[in-house]
Design an enzyme around this catalytic site. Structure first.
Site, PDB file in Angstrom:
ATOM      1  N   ASP A  78     -11.201  69.760  54.970  1.00  0.00           N
ATOM      2  CA  ASP A  78     -11.149  68.654  54.009  1.00  0.00           C
ATOM      3  C   ASP A  78      -9.828  67.882  54.134  1.00  0.00           C
ATOM      4  O   ASP A  78      -8.761  68.500  54.230  1.00  0.00           O
ATOM      5  CB  ASP A  78     -11.271  69.260  52.599  1.00  0.00           C
ATOM      6  CG  ASP A  78     -11.457  68.219  51.522  1.00  0.00           C
ATOM      7  OD1 ASP A  78     -12.438  67.461  51.590  1.00  0.00           O
ATOM      8  OD2 ASP A  78     -10.621  68.154  50.582  1.00  0.00           O
ATOM      9  N   HIS A 138     -21.538  63.581  50.823  1.00  0.00           N
ATOM     10  CA  HIS A 138     -21.535  63.732  49.363  1.00  0.00           C
ATOM     11  C   HIS A 138     -20.560  62.786  48.668  1.00  0.00           C
ATOM     12  O   HIS A 138     -20.461  62.817  47.447  1.00  0.00           O
ATOM     13  CB  HIS A 138     -21.188  65.179  49.017  1.00  0.00           C
ATOM     14  CG  HIS A 138     -19.814  65.537  49.499  1.00  0.00           C
ATOM     15  ND1 HIS A 138     -19.499  65.630  50.842  1.00  0.00           N
ATOM     16  CD2 HIS A 138     -18.664  65.770  48.839  1.00  0.00           C
ATOM     17  CE1 HIS A 138     -18.215  65.908  50.966  1.00  0.00           C
ATOM     18  NE2 HIS A 138     -17.684  65.999  49.765  1.00  0.00           N
ATOM     19  N   ASP A 139     -19.814  62.005  49.430  1.00  0.00           N
ATOM     20  CA  ASP A 139     -18.877  61.034  48.844  1.00  0.00           C
ATOM     21  C   ASP A 139     -19.359  59.598  49.003  1.00  0.00           C
ATOM     22  O   ASP A 139     -18.683  58.666  48.561  1.00  0.00           O
ATOM     23  CB  ASP A 139     -17.507  61.119  49.539  1.00  0.00           C
ATOM     24  CG  ASP A 139     -16.806  62.444  49.338  1.00  0.00           C
ATOM     25  OD1 ASP A 139     -17.027  63.091  48.300  1.00  0.00           O
ATOM     26  OD2 ASP A 139     -16.027  62.832  50.237  1.00  0.00           O
ATOM     27  N   ASP A 151     -16.622  74.746  54.477  1.00  0.00           N
ATOM     28  CA  ASP A 151     -15.745  73.643  54.107  1.00  0.00           C
ATOM     29  C   ASP A 151     -14.435  74.214  53.581  1.00  0.00           C
ATOM     30  O   ASP A 151     -14.426  74.915  52.563  1.00  0.00           O
ATOM     31  CB  ASP A 151     -16.460  72.820  53.015  1.00  0.00           C
ATOM     32  CG  ASP A 151     -15.991  71.395  52.954  1.00  0.00           C
ATOM     33  OD1 ASP A 151     -14.796  71.156  53.209  1.00  0.00           O
ATOM     34  OD2 ASP A 151     -16.822  70.519  52.628  1.00  0.00           O
TER      35      ASP A 151
HETATM   36  O1  TEU Z   1     -12.822  63.503  50.255  1.00  0.00           O
HETATM   37  C1  TEU Z   1     -11.722  62.764  50.670  1.00  0.00           C
HETATM   38  C2  TEU Z   1     -11.609  61.366  50.211  1.00  0.00           C
HETATM   39  O2  TEU Z   1     -10.514  60.849  50.235  1.00  0.00           O
HETATM   40  C3  TEU Z   1     -12.769  60.562  49.787  1.00  0.00           C
HETATM   41  O3  TEU Z   1     -13.990  61.083  49.902  1.00  0.00           O
HETATM   42  C4  TEU Z   1     -12.545  60.133  48.405  1.00  0.00           C
HETATM   43  O4  TEU Z   1     -13.085  61.077  47.526  1.00  0.00           O
HETATM   44  C5  TEU Z   1     -13.200  58.832  48.121  1.00  0.00           C
HETATM   45  O5  TEU Z   1     -13.454  58.124  49.248  1.00  0.00           O
HETATM   46  C6  TEU Z   1     -12.261  58.045  47.252  1.00  0.00           C
HETATM   47  O6  TEU Z   1     -12.788  56.796  47.034  1.00  0.00           O
HETATM   48  C7  TEU Z   1     -12.755  64.879  50.307  1.00  0.00           C
HETATM   49  C8  TEU Z   1     -14.040  65.471  49.817  1.00  0.00           C
HETATM   50  O7  TEU Z   1     -15.083  65.113  50.695  1.00  0.00           O
HETATM   51  C9  TEU Z   1     -14.271  65.013  48.424  1.00  0.00           C
HETATM   52  O8  TEU Z   1     -15.505  65.385  47.910  1.00  0.00           O
HETATM   53  C10 TEU Z   1     -13.148  65.577  47.586  1.00  0.00           C
HETATM   54  O9  TEU Z   1     -13.231  65.078  46.282  1.00  0.00           O
HETATM   55  C11 TEU Z   1     -11.776  65.213  48.153  1.00  0.00           C
HETATM   56  O10 TEU Z   1     -11.688  65.413  49.550  1.00  0.00           O
HETATM   57  C12 TEU Z   1     -10.722  66.092  47.543  1.00  0.00           C
HETATM   58  O11 TEU Z   1     -10.862  67.402  47.986  1.00  0.00           O
END
Ligand code: TEU
Ligand code: CA
Length: 547
Positions: free
Chosen positions: A197, A322-323, A96
């Site tokens: 990312d 994970h989000d 990643d």
């Molecule tokens: O995530 C990008 C992102 O914009 C979303 O996952 C966001 O965290 C969420 O939808 C907002 O409501 C990526 C990664 O997957 C995430 O874990 C990181 O926090 C983010 O980028 C920053 O690097």
């Protein structure tokens, strides 16, 4: 060339996967120990979320040093062993790469803050407005202004995410060279996949106030995005056709994805888009409670299936990461029809045109958290929004209910290996709470049961390898407007697959628009599904017919 259309990726969030040294945090050795489990499932790639040196404000998406492993996760020797052991089992690693921003603790940013002009130009510093306001009214994705004031310069720096995640200035060619060097370093270590990312946010457009939204239209799919991706491709992974890449595309447009993921291979192998996971938002507003819109879900999934195929571009297909909240809690039924709905949702994704991604725990039907107190949450975004929602006037209980449903921590509780203490994840206090339902929902039980969700995912992965129609077939919706059914047809070289799914906990009668001569049922989530034109579909029933 690696045929990623026949492949399946298993995503691991190492911090929550398996702890081998009793500190409550999962680690790289934990991944190595569980490789046989992943081989048993049948995945071809493991995508590991960031394990680089990081202050962990955003669980590693804030990178301090791209060339070293965070001691919490292990050592470079541990990584090399994981890589070798994975290779023995025919599993490739996908790393990643977080290049939209670094951690504020990154050496580059530290030098910038010390006033070194060369490094200041690695980031995005701007003067505030005359009245002392930040340069623009853009909002950070984690809440609050996207700009942070630096008194010694009387300037602000841009951070689209946390204040500890300053955005890199990709318009500076030296930044692009630095990024390329990182990719080449990991390629030399034998890595065969990269996930980039929020990579469609790297090319910033004009710095203007946004009176219609939060600013995203000024930096999403920005002016030089295709140029920068093509350059990265040419100078790094493009040289090795065996490398698979996926870009995480935040709030992107399909037109841009035609190019990001075109089969001409100039940019990336495939893209993650998120529109289908915003069907329980109010527009772009995530922090609300609204039931999910089934028709919208179908339309978005189908439009992307159709559009990407028509433009010779490739999708990554997924429900979980994970989000995201857990899909069985989100679009299924984590109670009475837990098993049926988890299997049905897996079937929907795995039979689509695209490379499926399975997120740790999805294959055993893990659910959202059971947290009843805000102190149990760890995610910076959840903690911020719990406060922001109350500042906007919500009662604590109402704010909390929204966090429970939408928090990213729903996907981050420890992997449930056993019904024992801490679900077998750790012998210590886990960094985030284990769901009490591990007594029923766990990998050990799933492996022991021939009819489990795990076994269903295993079959789905095997089917993609066996049947070309799944990997290569055309896509067509069936009875798209139906209020309860999500159904589609895949076809390839005289073979056809019909995938029919009841998305609700009540039965429904459905007349298949196709003639069913010659079809057989090759997969179902009930023991006795029949091939009939008039289908009596039971709660969350899912059938896959093949001819
Ligand atoms: O995530 C990008 C992102 O914009 C979303 O996952 C966001 O965290 C969420 O939808 C907002 O409501 C990526 C990664 O997957 C995430 O874990 C990181 O926090 C983010 O980028 C920053 O690097
Ligand atoms: Ca550990």
């Amino acid at each position: 060339m690696e045929d990623f259309r026949k492949s399946v990726v298993y995503q691991i969030y190492p911090k929550s996967f398996y702890d081998t040294n009793g500190d409550g945090l999962g680690d790289l050795n934990g991944v190595t120990e569980k490789l046989d489990y992943i081989r048993e499932l049948g995945a071809d790639y493991i995508w590991l979320t960031p394990f680089f040196v990081s202050p962990q404000k955003d669980n590693g998406y804030d990178v301090e040093d791209y060339y070293n492993i965070d001691p919490r996760y292990g050592t470079m020797e541990d990584f090399d062993r994981l890589s070798a052991e994975a290779q023995k089992r025919g599993i490739k690693l996908m790393l990643d790469m977080v290049f939209n921003h670094t951690s504020s603790r990154n050496e580059w940013f530290q030098k910038a803050l010390a006033g070194d002009e060369r490094y200041k130009n690695y980031y995005i510093f701007r003067k505030g407005k005359e009245n002392g306001d930040p340069p623009t009214n853009w909002e950070s994705k984690f809440g609050g202004s996207a700009w942070e004031y630096v008194p010694q310069f009387d300037e602000y720096y841009l951070h689209l995410f946390d204040v500890s995640q300053p955005d890199l200035n990709w318009d500076n060619p030296e930044v692009r060279e630095q990024v390329e060097a990182v990719v080449r370093f990991w390629m030399k270590k034998g890595v065969k996949g990269f996930r980039f990312d929020v990579v469609n946010l790297i090319s910033k457009g004009s710095f203007e106030d946004d009176y219609e939204g939060d600013g995203r239209r000024f930096y999403t799919d920005g002016p030089n995005i295709h140029k920068y991706l093509q350059e990265l491709n040419e100078k790094t992974f493009g040289a090795d056709k065996g490398i698979v890449t996926v870009g995480e595309m935040s709030s992107t447009s399909m037109e841009n994805c035609f190019r990001y993921a075109s089969e001409d291979g100039k940019e990336l192998s495939m893209v993650f888009s998120f529109h289908h996971l915003k069907v329980d938002f109010a527009g772009n507003e995530k922090w609300v409670l609204v039931p999910y819109d089934f028709q919208k879900l179908k339309k978005i999934l189908f439009d992307w299936q159709f559009g990407m195929a028509e433009h010779h571009a490739w999708n990554a297909v997924f429900w979980c990461n994970h989000d995201q909240p857990r899909v069985v809690s989100r679009f299924g039924d984590e109670g009475k029809y837990w098993k049926q709905s988890a299997k049905m949702l897996g079937t929907v994704i795995h039979c689509l045109r695209g490379t499926p991604y399975v997120y740790q725990g999805e294959e055993i039907g893990m659910t959202n958290t059971d947290f009843t107190d805000i102190s149990r949450y760890r995610d910076v975004e959840s903690i911020n929004y719990y406060r922001i929602l109350q500042e906007k006037g919500l009662r604590p209980d109402d704010a909390f209910r929204i966090i429970q449903i939408h928090s990213r921590d729903n996907g981050r509780t420890p992997m449930q290996w056993t019904d024992g203490q801490n679900a077998g994840f750790t012998t210590a206090e886990p960094w985030i709470g284990v769901n009490a339902n591990h007594t029923d929902v766990n990998a050990e039980a799933e492996l022991a049961d021939e009819d489990s969700i795990f076994r269903h995912y295993q079959k789905l992965i095997r089917l993609r390898k066996e049947l070309d129609v799944i990997a290569y077939g055309d896509f067509a919706p069936l009875d798209q407007k139906n209020a309860q059914i999500l159904a589609y047809r895949r076809s390839y070289e005289g073979h056809t697959l019909l995938v029919v799914n009841n998305f609700y906990g009540r039965p429904v009668t459905w007349t298949c628009p196709e003639e069913l001569e010659g079809y057989s049922c090759i997969l179902s989530n009930y023991p006795d599904s029949e091939v009939k034109k008039e289908m009596e579909l039971r709660p969350f029933e899912s059938v896959v017919l093949y001819r």
